[in-house]
Design a protein around this motif. Sequence first.
Motif, mmCIF file in Angstrom:
data_model
loop_
_atom_site.group_PDB
_atom_site.id
_atom_site.type_symbol
_atom_site.label_atom_id
_atom_site.label_comp_id
_atom_site.label_asym_id
_atom_site.label_seq_id
_atom_site.Cartn_x
_atom_site.Cartn_y
_atom_site.Cartn_z
ATOM 1 N N ASP A 99 50.282 57.913 44.626
ATOM 2 C CA ASP A 99 51.167 58.714 43.451
ATOM 3 C C ASP A 99 51.301 59.933 43.687
ATOM 4 O O ASP A 99 51.708 60.775 43.188
ATOM 5 C CB ASP A 99 50.613 58.375 42.127
ATOM 6 C CG ASP A 99 50.859 56.898 41.580
ATOM 7 O OD1 ASP A 99 52.032 56.535 41.720
ATOM 8 O OD2 ASP A 99 49.980 56.195 41.160
ATOM 9 N N HIS A 143 52.645 63.270 41.625
ATOM 10 C CA HIS A 143 52.044 64.529 41.181
ATOM 11 C C HIS A 143 52.281 65.864 41.767
ATOM 12 O O HIS A 143 52.556 66.978 40.940
ATOM 13 C CB HIS A 143 50.429 64.306 41.363
ATOM 14 C CG HIS A 143 49.933 63.109 40.752
ATOM 15 N ND1 HIS A 143 48.595 63.216 39.974
ATOM 16 C CD2 HIS A 143 50.118 61.795 40.626
ATOM 17 C CE1 HIS A 143 48.462 62.289 39.234
ATOM 18 N NE2 HIS A 143 49.088 61.195 39.823
ATOM 19 N N VAL A 146 47.535 66.109 35.609
ATOM 20 C CA VAL A 146 48.357 64.887 35.577
ATOM 21 C C VAL A 146 47.598 63.484 35.480
ATOM 22 O O VAL A 146 46.768 63.403 36.258
ATOM 23 C CB VAL A 146 49.441 64.832 36.714
ATOM 24 C CG1 VAL A 146 50.362 63.619 36.560
ATOM 25 C CG2 VAL A 146 50.222 66.057 36.710
ATOM 26 N N HIS A 188 47.859 59.105 35.539
ATOM 27 C CA HIS A 188 48.816 57.969 35.546
ATOM 28 C C HIS A 188 48.145 56.745 35.108
ATOM 29 O O HIS A 188 46.835 56.426 35.794
ATOM 30 C CB HIS A 188 49.331 57.693 37.065
ATOM 31 C CG HIS A 188 50.008 56.564 36.968
ATOM 32 N ND1 HIS A 188 50.964 55.893 36.113
ATOM 33 C CD2 HIS A 188 50.128 55.558 38.115
ATOM 34 C CE1 HIS A 188 51.389 54.621 36.717
ATOM 35 N NE2 HIS A 188 50.778 54.363 37.562
ATOM 36 N N VAL A 191 59.474 61.895 35.642
ATOM 37 C CA VAL A 191 58.482 62.527 34.811
ATOM 38 C C VAL A 191 59.101 63.804 34.161
ATOM 39 O O VAL A 191 59.281 64.121 32.971
ATOM 40 C CB VAL A 191 57.178 62.451 35.102
ATOM 41 C CG1 VAL A 191 56.268 63.428 34.254
ATOM 42 C CG2 VAL A 191 56.685 61.176 35.587
ATOM 43 N N PHE A 223 52.404 58.123 32.414
ATOM 44 C CA PHE A 223 52.256 59.521 32.955
ATOM 45 C C PHE A 223 51.945 60.527 32.171
ATOM 46 O O PHE A 223 53.004 60.518 31.132
ATOM 47 C CB PHE A 223 53.266 60.056 34.092
ATOM 48 C CG PHE A 223 53.259 59.410 35.459
ATOM 49 C CD1 PHE A 223 52.474 59.978 36.480
ATOM 50 C CD2 PHE A 223 53.569 58.192 35.498
ATOM 51 C CE1 PHE A 223 52.514 59.561 37.723
ATOM 52 C CE2 PHE A 223 53.467 57.583 36.933
ATOM 53 C CZ PHE A 223 52.984 58.216 37.668
ATOM 54 N N THR A 224 51.002 61.146 32.021
ATOM 55 C CA THR A 224 50.742 62.436 31.120
ATOM 56 C C THR A 224 50.401 63.520 31.853
ATOM 57 O O THR A 224 50.136 63.669 32.910
ATOM 58 C CB THR A 224 49.553 62.027 30.179
ATOM 59 O OG1 THR A 224 48.442 61.994 30.926
ATOM 60 C CG2 THR A 224 49.835 60.685 29.314
#
Length: 220
Positions: free
Chosen positions: A76, A80, A93, A95, A143, A163-164
């Motif tokens: 990922d 990012h 970030v 996931h 995102v 995703f945050t």
Amino acid sequence: MTDEELREIVCRLHTELVRNDLVAWTAGNVSGRLPGGDRFAIKPSGVSYDDLTPESIVVCDLDGNRVEGELSPSSDTAAHAYVYRHMPDVNGVVHTHSTYASAWAARGEPIPCVLTAMADEFGGEIPVGPFALIGGEDIGRGVVDTLKGHRSTAVLMRNHGVFTVGDSPKAAVKAAVMCEDVARTVHVSRQLGEPLPIAQADVDSLYDRYQNVYGQRSAR
């Protein structure tokens, strides 16, 4: 903060994903960068959480190229990197494929803001982003595009997971924990009937209080 200190922080935060049951096997990742920095640290691909050490954490530039570390970075990484390039205030970030939030993502359904905890943390619903294949920038683009115009720090990528983002790696991890918590509660609520909405004015008030009043302000 040095790269070594950042790798230590990112390594340690991965234990929070395990402790909060947000990940299975080697799935999921945390990354972090120094505020305004041009490099970020991220989990290596396919490495067990039990085997993570600060030395195994990989440092990449904002194009996703490895610049420190011996292992290959997360699959990922490009996602990012895209987020960091296009969201300059984001310094963390996360996931995950956490169960309840990913179930909402599999349905392509936003989590409605029917809890005060959601209003506090996310300022509204948790939105759904588009389907995108793993390995390139498409997830990161989804995102970024989805979070534009949202106060939410979490997005459910359709058929994939969560995703945050946050102003620090710890803040992004907190958002991932809270996302799964409210996803589970709202799911349970819907088994009992239709959850009751919260008026937008009250959502706004709750969000403002939590973001600007709640907690020990001098310690932040």
